[in-house]
Design a protein around this motif. Sequence first.
Motif, PDB file in Angstrom:
ATOM      1  N   VAL A 204       0.847  -1.197   0.000  1.00  0.00           N
ATOM      2  CA  VAL A 204       0.000   0.000   0.000  1.00  0.00           C
ATOM      3  C   VAL A 204       0.878   1.242   0.000  1.00  0.00           C
ATOM      4  O   VAL A 204       1.833   1.340   0.789  1.00  0.00           O
ATOM      5  CB  VAL A 204      -0.922   0.028   1.243  1.00  0.00           C
ATOM      6  N   THR A 205       0.564   2.183  -0.876  1.00  0.00           N
ATOM      7  CA  THR A 205       1.263   3.466  -0.872  1.00  0.00           C
ATOM      8  C   THR A 205       0.318   4.587  -1.264  1.00  0.00           C
ATOM      9  O   THR A 205      -0.616   4.389  -2.054  1.00  0.00           O
ATOM     10  CB  THR A 205       2.470   3.460  -1.832  1.00  0.00           C
ATOM     11  N   ASP A 206       0.545   5.747  -0.704  1.00  0.00           N
ATOM     12  CA  ASP A 206      -0.151   6.965  -1.094  1.00  0.00           C
ATOM     13  C   ASP A 206       0.477   7.481  -2.387  1.00  0.00           C
ATOM     14  O   ASP A 206       1.505   6.966  -2.841  1.00  0.00           O
ATOM     15  CB  ASP A 206      -0.007   7.998   0.026  1.00  0.00           C
ATOM     16  N   GLY A 207      -0.099   8.501  -2.981  1.00  0.00           N
ATOM     17  CA  GLY A 207       0.487   9.105  -4.175  1.00  0.00           C
ATOM     18  C   GLY A 207      -0.560   9.483  -5.192  1.00  0.00           C
ATOM     19  O   GLY A 207      -1.757   9.305  -4.984  1.00  0.00           O
ATOM     20  N   GLY A 208      -0.095  10.006  -6.317  1.00  0.00           N
ATOM     21  CA  GLY A 208      -0.985  10.376  -7.406  1.00  0.00           C
ATOM     22  C   GLY A 208      -1.089   9.248  -8.406  1.00  0.00           C
ATOM     23  O   GLY A 208      -1.191   8.076  -8.048  1.00  0.00           O
ATOM     24  N   ASP A 209      -1.025   9.575  -9.687  1.00  0.00           N
ATOM     25  CA  ASP A 209      -1.060   8.571 -10.751  1.00  0.00           C
ATOM     26  C   ASP A 209       0.313   7.905 -10.826  1.00  0.00           C
ATOM     27  O   ASP A 209       1.294   8.530 -11.214  1.00  0.00           O
ATOM     28  CB  ASP A 209      -1.412   9.242 -12.080  1.00  0.00           C
ATOM     29  N   LEU A 210       0.388   6.646 -10.452  1.00  0.00           N
ATOM     30  CA  LEU A 210       1.656   5.931 -10.412  1.00  0.00           C
ATOM     31  C   LEU A 210       1.856   5.002 -11.606  1.00  0.00           C
ATOM     32  O   LEU A 210       2.880   4.325 -11.696  1.00  0.00           O
ATOM     33  CB  LEU A 210       1.755   5.118  -9.109  1.00  0.00           C
ATOM     34  N   SER A 211       0.900   4.989 -12.529  1.00  0.00           N
ATOM     35  CA  SER A 211       0.976   4.048 -13.652  1.00  0.00           C
ATOM     36  C   SER A 211       2.160   4.335 -14.564  1.00  0.00           C
ATOM     37  O   SER A 211       2.705   3.418 -15.188  1.00  0.00           O
ATOM     38  CB  SER A 211      -0.321   4.079 -14.466  1.00  0.00           C
ATOM     39  N   PRO A 237      -9.368   1.939 -10.812  1.00  0.00           N
ATOM     40  CA  PRO A 237      -8.191   1.570 -11.602  1.00  0.00           C
ATOM     41  C   PRO A 237      -7.141   2.669 -11.542  1.00  0.00           C
ATOM     42  O   PRO A 237      -7.474   3.854 -11.534  1.00  0.00           O
ATOM     43  CB  PRO A 237      -8.758   1.421 -13.020  1.00  0.00           C
ATOM     44  N   ILE A 238      -5.868   2.286 -11.485  1.00  0.00           N
ATOM     45  CA  ILE A 238      -4.824   3.298 -11.462  1.00  0.00           C
ATOM     46  C   ILE A 238      -4.744   3.962 -12.824  1.00  0.00           C
ATOM     47  O   ILE A 238      -5.003   3.352 -13.852  1.00  0.00           O
ATOM     48  CB  ILE A 238      -3.461   2.713 -11.052  1.00  0.00           C
ATOM     49  N   GLY A 239      -4.382   5.222 -12.822  1.00  0.00           N
ATOM     50  CA  GLY A 239      -4.349   6.005 -14.053  1.00  0.00           C
ATOM     51  C   GLY A 239      -4.418   7.466 -13.702  1.00  0.00           C
ATOM     52  O   GLY A 239      -4.215   7.870 -12.546  1.00  0.00           O
ATOM     53  N   GLN A 240      -4.733   8.284 -14.681  1.00  0.00           N
ATOM     54  CA  GLN A 240      -4.720   9.725 -14.470  1.00  0.00           C
ATOM     55  C   GLN A 240      -5.700  10.181 -13.400  1.00  0.00           C
ATOM     56  O   GLN A 240      -5.468  11.182 -12.727  1.00  0.00           O
ATOM     57  CB  GLN A 240      -5.026  10.435 -15.789  1.00  0.00           C
ATOM     58  N   ALA A 241      -6.792   9.437 -13.232  1.00  0.00           N
ATOM     59  CA  ALA A 241      -7.781   9.818 -12.230  1.00  0.00           C
ATOM     60  C   ALA A 241      -7.552   9.106 -10.902  1.00  0.00           C
ATOM     61  O   ALA A 241      -8.259   9.368  -9.928  1.00  0.00           O
ATOM     62  CB  ALA A 241      -9.191   9.505 -12.736  1.00  0.00           C
ATOM     63  N   GLY A 242      -6.576   8.212 -10.844  1.00  0.00           N
ATOM     64  CA  GLY A 242      -6.356   7.402  -9.658  1.00  0.00           C
ATOM     65  C   GLY A 242      -5.433   8.059  -8.651  1.00  0.00           C
ATOM     66  O   GLY A 242      -4.778   9.058  -8.926  1.00  0.00           O
ATOM     67  N   ARG A 243      -5.391   7.476  -7.457  1.00  0.00           N
ATOM     68  CA  ARG A 243      -4.520   7.959  -6.392  1.00  0.00           C
ATOM     69  C   ARG A 243      -3.848   6.774  -5.728  1.00  0.00           C
ATOM     70  O   ARG A 243      -4.504   5.840  -5.282  1.00  0.00           O
ATOM     71  CB  ARG A 243      -5.315   8.721  -5.324  1.00  0.00           C
ATOM     72  N   GLY A 244      -2.542   6.805  -5.645  1.00  0.00           N
ATOM     73  CA  GLY A 244      -1.828   5.806  -4.896  1.00  0.00           C
ATOM     74  C   GLY A 244      -1.978   4.397  -5.450  1.00  0.00           C
ATOM     75  O   GLY A 244      -2.327   4.199  -6.619  1.00  0.00           O
ATOM     76  N   LEU A 245      -1.759   3.433  -4.563  1.00  0.00           N
ATOM     77  CA  LEU A 245      -1.690   2.053  -5.029  1.00  0.00           C
ATOM     78  C   LEU A 245      -2.009   1.083  -3.897  1.00  0.00           C
ATOM     79  O   LEU A 245      -1.485   1.212  -2.788  1.00  0.00           O
ATOM     80  CB  LEU A 245      -0.272   1.784  -5.547  1.00  0.00           C
ATOM     81  N   VAL A 246      -2.886   0.142  -4.194  1.00  0.00           N
ATOM     82  CA  VAL A 246      -3.124  -1.016  -3.331  1.00  0.00           C
ATOM     83  C   VAL A 246      -2.979  -2.248  -4.201  1.00  0.00           C
ATOM     84  O   VAL A 246      -3.758  -2.452  -5.132  1.00  0.00           O
ATOM     85  CB  VAL A 246      -4.522  -0.987  -2.683  1.00  0.00           C
ATOM     86  N   VAL A 247      -1.968  -3.054  -3.922  1.00  0.00           N
ATOM     87  CA  VAL A 247      -1.732  -4.287  -4.669  1.00  0.00           C
ATOM     88  C   VAL A 247      -1.852  -5.452  -3.702  1.00  0.00           C
ATOM     89  O   VAL A 247      -1.163  -5.468  -2.666  1.00  0.00           O
ATOM     90  CB  VAL A 247      -0.339  -4.297  -5.326  1.00  0.00           C
ATOM     91  N   ALA A 248      -2.717  -6.396  -4.016  1.00  0.00           N
ATOM     92  CA  ALA A 248      -2.941  -7.523  -3.117  1.00  0.00           C
ATOM     93  C   ALA A 248      -2.827  -8.842  -3.872  1.00  0.00           C
ATOM     94  O   ALA A 248      -3.113  -8.920  -5.069  1.00  0.00           O
ATOM     95  CB  ALA A 248      -4.312  -7.413  -2.459  1.00  0.00           C
ATOM     96  N   ALA A 249      -2.443  -9.879  -3.136  1.00  0.00           N
ATOM     97  CA  ALA A 249      -2.253 -11.192  -3.742  1.00  0.00           C
ATOM     98  C   ALA A 249      -3.555 -11.798  -4.231  1.00  0.00           C
ATOM     99  O   ALA A 249      -3.568 -12.573  -5.182  1.00  0.00           O
ATOM    100  CB  ALA A 249      -1.591 -12.138  -2.737  1.00  0.00           C
ATOM    101  N   ASP A 250      -4.668 -11.428  -3.582  1.00  0.00           N
ATOM    102  CA  ASP A 250      -5.964 -11.978  -3.995  1.00  0.00           C
ATOM    103  C   ASP A 250      -7.073 -10.980  -3.676  1.00  0.00           C
ATOM    104  O   ASP A 250      -6.852  -9.964  -3.009  1.00  0.00           O
ATOM    105  CB  ASP A 250      -6.232 -13.333  -3.337  1.00  0.00           C
TER     106      ASP A 250
END
Length: 269
Positions: A204-211, A237-250
């Motif tokens: 998990v991380t904060d941030g803007g568009d990270l794609s 979905p991450i992209g220009q309108a997205g914020r940060g990142l949550v990546v999970a195994a499932d």
Amino acid sequence: MINSYAGLDDAGVAIAAARAGADVVHHMYGRQLTRIDKGAGDFATAADVEAEKAILGVIRAARPDDAVLGEEGGQQGASDAVRQWLVDPLCGTLNYAVGNMLVAVNVALRDGAAAVADPFSGEVFFTDGETARVRQDGADARLTPTPATQLVDVNLDPPFPGAPGFQAVDLLAHPGFVERFRPRVVSTTLALAWVAAGKRAAYVTDGGDLSGSVHFAAGIALCRAAGCVVTGIDGAPIGQAGRGLVVAADADTHGLLMSMIRSGCRNRT
């Protein structure tokens, strides 16, 4: 002179480039390195610069018409190039500068192949855009995400653009998080490769568009190809309108984290 990279496919170029950078990072480890101030407490070292040069050497030899966006060198190549490589030659510079080996070398073709090299384990995590694998000692194995470790890496490095609506420390303090997961902070996007490999349950991380970030593009590509759930901290979905990142195994792990994030956001409004 024979160009040894000319016959490689894009995944092969990404692997070769990441390895070239990792070799430099490994070779220069432990030295007293010149620091290059970037402001706001951020800096690069001579290892960052030299590793990026090595990576660019591979990409230029293999794909001379492609553009490159490098963490240290910025935009290089034709501005109208159809293809662009995103390069972070040493993710975890502060770790590296103080003698901590938790770092990664990230190379990604935008919307294509990518590789993340661990200079000290010798692992190279890579994808051709469809499948995700790890190469070590000449052998490849498919990456298989799993939440079994219950370890969740959270990026606590500033700035915190989502505050006060989202603050990672609130997630760590959530009673549900403590019951289900154990936090880790490694301060490098190597953690994303670990989610794809089943060594972490989530990141998990904060941030803007990270794609399109040189720091995150390779790890995101790996996780998507491995079958992880990848969204912004708002679940979109991450992209220009997205914020940060949550990546999970499932999906279950992702759903739990999103419910905790939303609960924290509601409590701050």
